[in-house]
Write a protein that holds these residues in place. Structure first.
Motif, PDB file in Angstrom:
ATOM      1  N   UNK A 138      -0.263  -5.580   4.382  1.00 35.10           N
ATOM      2  CA  UNK A 138      -0.251  -6.771   3.543  1.00 35.10           C
ATOM      3  C   UNK A 138      -0.113  -6.406   2.082  1.00 35.10           C
ATOM      4  N   UNK A 139      -1.010  -6.922   1.232  1.00 29.01           N
ATOM      5  CA  UNK A 139      -0.961  -6.651  -0.204  1.00 29.01           C
ATOM      6  C   UNK A 139      -1.651  -5.334  -0.530  1.00 29.01           C
ATOM      7  N   UNK A 140      -1.204  -4.710  -1.614  1.00 28.09           N
ATOM      8  CA  UNK A 140      -1.853  -3.501  -2.122  1.00 28.09           C
ATOM      9  C   UNK A 140      -2.286  -3.758  -3.560  1.00 28.09           C
ATOM     10  N   UNK A 141      -3.533  -3.483  -3.849  1.00 24.87           N
ATOM     11  CA  UNK A 141      -4.051  -3.587  -5.212  1.00 24.87           C
ATOM     12  C   UNK A 141      -4.670  -2.251  -5.596  1.00 24.87           C
ATOM     13  N   UNK A 142      -4.867  -2.070  -6.908  1.00 26.71           N
ATOM     14  CA  UNK A 142      -5.342  -0.775  -7.408  1.00 26.71           C
ATOM     15  C   UNK A 142      -6.625  -0.936  -8.216  1.00 26.71           C
ATOM     16  N   UNK A 143      -7.413   0.127  -8.227  1.00 27.33           N
ATOM     17  CA  UNK A 143      -8.598   0.195  -9.077  1.00 27.33           C
ATOM     18  C   UNK A 143      -8.697   1.614  -9.620  1.00 27.33           C
ATOM     19  N   UNK A 144      -9.369   1.779 -10.746  1.00 27.98           N
ATOM     20  CA  UNK A 144      -9.480   3.125 -11.318  1.00 27.98           C
ATOM     21  C   UNK A 144     -10.141   4.096 -10.349  1.00 27.98           C
TER      22      UNK A 144
END
Length: 256
Positions: A138-144
């Protein structure tokens, strides 16, 4: 030995030999035509093409031809339920009357599968793993995080999902990934005067920050054109930078 040779030259032997040959020929003739009758030699029909048909259409066609059928069901992702996806024998195969045709039909509902372990796997590895279980990315999101493109968390329907949990086959799984930049600090952008969509774009694409709480001030008559009148954190003399991934809260208003 001489008597046997003399017997072979007699008329009696020739008559017996002829009778034996005729008997063998008659027996072979009877056996041949009996076998043809038993197997209905030359009688039969071609199996119709059933792939892609609905199950009811396929059954109707087989029954009209006097053919029997047996059904097995399997789930095929993105295949319309109740559709014939395979048949045995294949189309245009010559078969006898009353032959059984084996049909494979797509299921109406997808089965559940156990979610695999994808945490701390690379995005490419994790995608290959879930696809082998019949799931989709599905969707991919990023975090530090110091790890780049490594799965930090998987979620389904907005809720975290762990290894071993049951999920419907064909479901889309979202990944939270590390950006590879760790705890780097970035400048706080000014969002005052921007719409919500413009602020979101400025945060994610310009500063690698997240949108936090959204509140509204006054009477909102047009949410699409409401603009940011307050933000937190805000640039001050003492605070100009925050860590990547920090949420920024905004207040929207239709007041200019």
């Amino acid at each position: 030995m001489g008597k046997f040779i003399s017997y072979l030259k007699t008329k009696s032997f020739r008559n017996n030999l002829l009778a034996a040959a005729i008997t063998v020929a008659v027996l072979l003739f009877i056996a041949f035509f009996s076998l043809r009758y038993y197997t209905k030699h030359g009688q039969g029909l071609n199996v119709p093409a059933l792939k892609g048909m609905s199950f009811t259409q396929a059954v109707s066609k087989l029954e009209d031809l006097g053919l029997r059928y047996e059904v097995d069901s399997v789930y095929i992702m993105d295949s319309p339920p109740g559709t014939v996806i395979d048949q045995d024998p294949n189309a245009n195969t010559f078969v006898k009357d009353n032959r059984t045709i084996y049909l494979t039909v797509s299921m109406n509902t997808a089965p559940d599968v156990k979610f695999p372990d994808v945490e701390l796997k690379s995005l490419r590895q994790a995608q290959a793993i879930i696809e082998s279980f019949g799931l989709k990315l599905g969707d991919t999101t990023y975090k530090p995080d110091i790890s780049r493109d490594v799965v930090l968390m998987a979620s389904f329907g907005g809720q975290p999902i762990k290894s071993g949990q049951l999920v419907r086959k064909g479901s889309r799984i979202d990944f939270l990934l590390g950006d590879g930049k760790g705890n780097e600090e970035v400048d706080i952008p000014s969002l005052i005067g921007l719409t919500k969509d413009e602020a979101l774009f400025a945060l994610r694409n310009g500063a690698m920050l997240n949108l936090g709480t959204v509140t509204y001030e006054g009477t909102i008559t047009d949410t699409a054109n409401a603009v940011v009148v307050k933000q937190d954190p805000f640039v001050t003399d003492s605070v100009t930078k925050v860590k990547q991934g920090t949420p920024v809260n905004i207040t929207l208003s239709n007041k200019k």
